[in-house]
Design an enzyme around this catalytic site. Sequence first.
Site, PDB file in Angstrom:
ATOM      1  N   GLU A 334       0.824  -1.212   0.000  1.00 39.79           N
ATOM      2  CA  GLU A 334       0.000   0.000   0.000  1.00 39.79           C
ATOM      3  C   GLU A 334       0.860   1.266   0.000  1.00 39.79           C
ATOM      4  O   GLU A 334       1.153   1.836   1.046  1.00 39.79           O
ATOM      5  CB  GLU A 334      -0.925   0.020   1.221  1.00 39.79           C
ATOM      6  CG  GLU A 334      -1.848   1.217   1.255  1.00 39.79           C
ATOM      7  CD  GLU A 334      -2.732   1.248   2.495  1.00 39.79           C
ATOM      8  OE1 GLU A 334      -3.631   2.104   2.558  1.00 39.79           O
ATOM      9  OE2 GLU A 334      -2.519   0.419   3.406  1.00 39.79           O
ATOM     10  N   LYS A 376      -2.795  -2.500  -2.894  1.00 34.38           N
ATOM     11  CA  LYS A 376      -3.861  -1.631  -2.390  1.00 34.38           C
ATOM     12  C   LYS A 376      -3.580  -0.214  -2.878  1.00 34.38           C
ATOM     13  O   LYS A 376      -2.835   0.535  -2.242  1.00 34.38           O
ATOM     14  CB  LYS A 376      -3.925  -1.672  -0.865  1.00 34.38           C
ATOM     15  CG  LYS A 376      -5.099  -0.919  -0.267  1.00 34.38           C
ATOM     16  CD  LYS A 376      -5.164  -1.124   1.241  1.00 34.38           C
ATOM     17  CE  LYS A 376      -6.398  -0.470   1.856  1.00 34.38           C
ATOM     18  NZ  LYS A 376      -6.366   0.995   1.787  1.00 34.38           N
TER      19      LYS A 376
END
Length: 382
Positions: A334, A376
């Site tokens: 992420e 993500k």
Amino acid sequence: LCLASPVIAALKDLSPEAVDWSKTSVFFTGERNIYYPILRPLFSTGSGLPPFAVKEAAAAYEALLRNHPSIDNSGKMPSFDLLLLGAGEDGHCGSLHPESDQVKAEGTVISICLSAQESKNQIAVSMDVMCAAKCLGTRFHAERGVRLFMLHRKAIVLARGAKQKDTVRRALSGVHGLYDCPVGLVKDLIDNRAAYRALCFSTPGLSEHISGVILHWETLMQEDADGKAMVDIIRGNGMIPGIKVDKGYNKKGMWGTPVGPLGHPEVATVGLDDLQQRCAQAYKEGARFAKWRNVLQLDPEKGLPTALAIKDTVHTLARYASICQSEGLVPIVEPEIVPNGDHDIYYCAEVTEKVLAAQFRALAAHHVYLEGAVLKPNMVKN
């Protein structure tokens, strides 16, 4: 068995052989089912009593609590083994309203007026008695298909139906007054956190909507009141447990980098130093994926994110991902580009493309197996 008034009449049709009564405790809920002579007129006529009679009834009820052999009277307040409280739409429970004098007053039994008509009086135990109850919590027993009430201290609050959504929302928000009901009864204790998490994780059909649950270390190691591990509850309900492994960042930031829209310089997430050992431990405890968050800020005038911050972010995430995979965990990668600021969508798109390109180059350099990782991405927006 915990019986409320609508089902008590059904007992006459229950066969004596239907239940092993030697192993069954029966609880009757609600004062409406206490048919002592002085109380019966109050709860059976529907018309109520004048104030002086209500006070007499409350005093008689308190005497019953003080002398009843099944109630623990060793402390200052009578204590029930199990206390069930219904929650109203306006946040009251047990007929006590938040911020009311009855909630704030110390006492065992109190008389309360439920309407502008003084004849509509009831009696109730005080908040002090509610808080002296021994039980708190709820869990779902999958085999029996029922909710069991257990744990210790305080009380159980029932909030059912769509009209209760505001009460439940406020309870979960943690923002409430000192005397709010029912949220005022729930304290931030480790047993309470375990009871709430077990309730969430055991919700029937949850896996139809949720595939994985990201846990903190406390929850990964935690058990419910029966000694069942949270990860086993999650897996048993068809979901995959994961673990958050980064240790956050210091807002003092990276020396020499500009202050961004978040109010601090660019930052570097920490936690790589002992990540190998923690990932091995997490896998042993039942986790099968991991999450790590790195933050990048946007400001076109200041040139944020800088090349330094991008380089540090993608290297850290790639190192984290490779360590996770070496210990059997699927890493969620992420590189979070936060939307705060006054940039337009085109600048966000340009930076996102630059960051993701750098991220995948770093993942390749660190030999990360892409099919065993989850990206993500941030939202591309102004």
